[in-house]
Design a protein around this motif. Structure first.
Motif, short mmCIF file in Angstrom:
data_model
loop_
_atom_site.label_atom_id
_atom_site.label_comp_id
_atom_site.label_asym_id
_atom_site.label_seq_id
_atom_site.Cartn_x
_atom_site.Cartn_y
_atom_site.Cartn_z
N LEU A 56 0.82 -1.21 0.00
CA LEU A 56 0.00 0.00 0.00
C LEU A 56 0.85 1.27 0.00
CD1 LEU A 56 -2.81 -0.90 2.56
CD2 LEU A 56 -2.96 -0.90 0.08
N ARG A 57 2.07 1.16 0.53
CA ARG A 57 2.90 2.36 0.67
C ARG A 57 3.23 2.99 -0.69
NH1 ARG A 57 6.87 0.20 3.04
NH2 ARG A 57 6.09 0.49 5.16
N THR A 58 3.57 2.15 -1.67
CA THR A 58 4.00 2.70 -2.97
C THR A 58 2.89 3.44 -3.70
OG1 THR A 58 5.66 0.95 -3.19
CG2 THR A 58 5.00 2.10 -5.21
N PRO A 59 1.70 2.82 -3.93
CA PRO A 59 0.65 3.59 -4.64
C PRO A 59 0.16 4.80 -3.86
CG PRO A 59 -0.19 1.50 -3.83
CD PRO A 59 1.28 1.45 -3.65
N SER A 77 1.39 12.99 -6.62
CA SER A 77 0.65 13.56 -7.76
C SER A 77 -0.31 14.62 -7.28
CB SER A 77 -0.10 12.45 -8.49
OG SER A 77 0.81 11.48 -8.99
N LEU A 78 -1.02 14.37 -6.18
CA LEU A 78 -1.96 15.36 -5.66
C LEU A 78 -1.25 16.63 -5.21
CD1 LEU A 78 -4.37 13.06 -3.61
CD2 LEU A 78 -4.91 14.34 -5.70
N GLU A 79 -0.09 16.51 -4.59
CA GLU A 79 0.66 17.70 -4.15
C GLU A 79 1.10 18.52 -5.34
OE1 GLU A 79 3.79 16.09 -1.85
OE2 GLU A 79 2.60 15.94 0.01
N VAL A 80 1.55 17.81 -6.41
CA VAL A 80 1.97 18.53 -7.62
C VAL A 80 0.80 19.30 -8.21
CG1 VAL A 80 2.74 18.24 -10.01
CG2 VAL A 80 3.89 17.01 -8.16
N LEU A 81 -0.36 18.66 -8.32
CA LEU A 81 -1.54 19.30 -8.88
C LEU A 81 -2.05 20.41 -7.98
CD1 LEU A 81 -3.46 16.19 -10.24
CD2 LEU A 81 -2.16 17.87 -11.58
N SER A 120 -5.05 4.89 -12.33
CA SER A 120 -4.45 3.55 -12.38
C SER A 120 -4.03 3.09 -10.98
CB SER A 120 -3.24 3.57 -13.33
OG SER A 120 -2.58 2.32 -13.30
N ASP A 121 -3.43 4.00 -10.22
CA ASP A 121 -3.02 3.63 -8.86
C ASP A 121 -4.23 3.35 -7.97
OD1 ASP A 121 -0.38 3.88 -9.52
OD2 ASP A 121 -0.21 5.97 -8.84
N LEU A 180 -7.17 2.18 -9.03
CA LEU A 180 -7.69 0.87 -9.42
C LEU A 180 -6.83 -0.26 -8.84
CD1 LEU A 180 -8.62 1.59 -13.16
CD2 LEU A 180 -10.18 1.31 -11.20
N HIS A 181 -5.52 -0.04 -8.83
CA HIS A 181 -4.62 -1.04 -8.25
C HIS A 181 -4.90 -1.23 -6.75
CE1 HIS A 181 -1.00 -3.36 -7.50
NE2 HIS A 181 -0.66 -2.50 -6.54
N LEU A 182 -5.12 -0.11 -6.06
CA LEU A 182 -5.45 -0.20 -4.63
C LEU A 182 -6.78 -0.91 -4.42
CD1 LEU A 182 -4.40 3.31 -3.23
CD2 LEU A 182 -3.43 1.10 -2.64
N GLN A 183 -7.76 -0.57 -5.27
CA GLN A 183 -9.06 -1.23 -5.15
C GLN A 183 -8.95 -2.73 -5.36
OE1 GLN A 183 -11.93 0.11 -8.02
NE2 GLN A 183 -13.66 -0.78 -6.91
N ARG A 184 -8.19 -3.12 -6.42
CA ARG A 184 -8.01 -4.54 -6.69
C ARG A 184 -7.26 -5.24 -5.54
NH1 ARG A 184 -6.29 -3.83 -11.27
NH2 ARG A 184 -4.02 -3.85 -10.90
#
Length: 490
Positions: free
Chosen positions: A276-279, A286-290, A310-311, A313-317
């Motif tokens: 979980l740490r990586t995504p 990404s949110l900080e950049v935006l 994508s991240d 969806l990966h977390l959800q999966r």
């Protein structure tokens, strides 16, 4: 208190033995006295009757009146009466009913009826009625406990001329009684000693294995689950030791399982944290950049959005797979099994997976040498298991190759295999491929959660299906499913 069982056994054995001995002694003493007295009286009655008959023959020649008269004492009859007294064990008397006198063999005088104790005169009357009777009523005159037997003395016409009384002391019977009681007391004394010795031996026989079991229980209670009671007896204590050893073995298994579960839990938490740490870190970045407006190009912003999606969806999966695996590992989670056509399940599955394979230019080929296979299981879970394996085969198959699916019978089992022509798996990695979060680090598997194969393994185990993997580097990888013949075990 030490030796509790020993003391109890001694007390119980002694009490039972003493009670039994007293009961037997009382019954023996009562019956011995009764039967001895009865036999003694019968012998005296036979003896008195025999002497009375002899006296009858004597008196037919010497009338009793002349013999019992004053001048007759000490003559022939008196001498004969004393002679009888000498050869018998007691005193002999001759009674005259008309004169109411009694001729004694031990003295030169007669005894009057008036000096008879109560009950004695009744015996004399019964003798003159022609009966042979016995009584203890004369004991007071004889100054000792005695049995008196009376027999009638008759003439040749059968008329009763007198009564012959034979007195015999019962001292011998009393002495025999006292001697029997003495023997009984001595026997009880030695029996109590023997009972105490046997109690100690039995107590040791019982206590020693119980001590062994107790020491083993203490060791197990202290955490040594390898301890076993070394008691081998073909009795209840042996059965107890065997059952306790089985319990300890079960506790050892439980403890080992607990350690494994603890390690699995630690590994699980560690793996989940890592996965979980990586995504999450990527999403945050990404949110900080935006949020800070560091990116202004619309196309670049859209790329950030696509990466965040994508991240996500990966977390959800990943979360869904974790929940699915947790449910399958729970023994209380019910799998609904019904009779199904395994062949039809595979043939229906392949066309739907063929679309995914076509994107990688991979073909799926089915070879069914088993024909129709009926199996009892959960249709949805089995389909999920086959999709996971077939998806992995397609994922690692190089473009332009074929994923082979085969069904056949071997050693009484239906075998279902999935083979891809990919790079294969290292031999040292094969034992770990069904562990959680284990995944091959490659470009084809960059979006994998590492939970697909563990989920497939759990589904197979819940259906009694044996799943194995064989792989040759740079050649092929094959997953085998061995289905038991007939319906799966419930």
């Amino acid at each position: 208190m030490r030796y509790k069982i020993t003391i109890r056994l001694i007390v119980y054995f002694s009490a039972v033995l003493l009670l039994f001995s007293l009961s037997v002694g009382f019954l023996f003493g009562t019956q011995f006295t009764y039967h001895t007295a009865e036999i003694y009286e019968n012998e005296l009655e036979d003896q008195a009757s025999s002497i009375a008959e002899t006296l009858s023959l004597f008196l037919q020649k010497h009338p009793i009146q002349s013999e019992l008269s004053e001048g007759g004492r000490g003559k022939g009859f008196g001498f004969y009466l004393r002679f009888i007294d000498d050869i018998t064990t007691g005193q002999t008397w001759l009674v005259d009913e008309n004169a109411q006198t009694i001729e004694l063999s031990t003295a030169n005088y007669s005894l009057s009826y008036e000096k008879l104790p109560p009950g004695a005169e009744e015996l004399i009357h019964q003798v003159f009625e022609g009966k042979v009777v016995s009584s203890k009523a004369f004991s007071s005159i004889l100054n000792a406990p005695s049995i008196t037997v009376g027999a009638p003395v008759c003439d040749k016409d059968g008329n009763i001329l007198g009564a012959f009384l034979l007195h015999s002391p019962i001292k011998e019977i009393q002495d025999a009684q006292r001697h029997s009681i003495t023997i009984l007391v001595v026997c009880i004394f030695f029996a109590l000693i023997l009972a105490s010795a046997l109690s100690v031996l039995l107590a040791r026989h019982f206590i020693q294995p119980l001590k062994e079991i107790g020491q083993t229980v203490k060791l197990v209670a202290a955490g040594d689950y390898s301890a076993r009671a070394r008691v081998k007896q073909n009795d209840e204590i042996g059965d107890l030791a065997c059952n306790i050893n089985q319990l300890f073995a079960r506790l050892a298994d439980i403890e080992e399982e607990r350690k494994k579960l603890d390690k699995m839990q630690q590994d699980f938490v560690s793996n989940v944290s890592h996965e979980l740490r990586t995504p999450i870190t990527v999403l945050r970045g990404s949110l900080e950049v935006l949020l800070e407006g560091l990116v202004s190009d619309p196309d670049e912003i859209q790329e950030y959005y696509r990466q965040m999606l994508s991240d996500t969806l990966h977390l959800q999966r990943l979360v869904n797979d974790l929940l699915e695996l947790s449910r399958l590992q729970n023994s209380n989670f019910e799998i609904i099994k019904t009779e199904l056509n395994l062949t039809s399940l595979i043939t229906d599955l392949i066309p739907s997976m063929q679309r995914i394979a076509q994107k990688k230019q991979v073909q799926i080929q089915l070879e069914n040498r088993a024909g129709l296979v009926v199996f009892c299981g959960d249709y949805g879970r089995l389909r999920q298991m086959f999709i996971t394996i077939l998806d992995n085969s397609i994922k690692f198959a190089p473009p332009g190759t074929v994923v082979s699916v085969a069904m056949y019978y071997e050693d009484g089992c239906c075998i279902l295999s999935f083979t891809d022509r990919g790079s294969g798996i290292l031999p040292e990695d094969i034992p770990y491929i069904f562990r959680r979060f284990y995944k091959k680090q490659s470009q084809q598997n960059e979006n994998g959660s590492g939970l697909g194969l563990p989920i497939a393994r759990q589904i197979a185990d819940r259906h009694g299906i044996k799943i194995t993997c064989e792989s040759r580097l740079n050649e092929s990888t094959t997953f085998f499913f061995a289905f038991p013949t007939g319906p799966a075990a419930e």
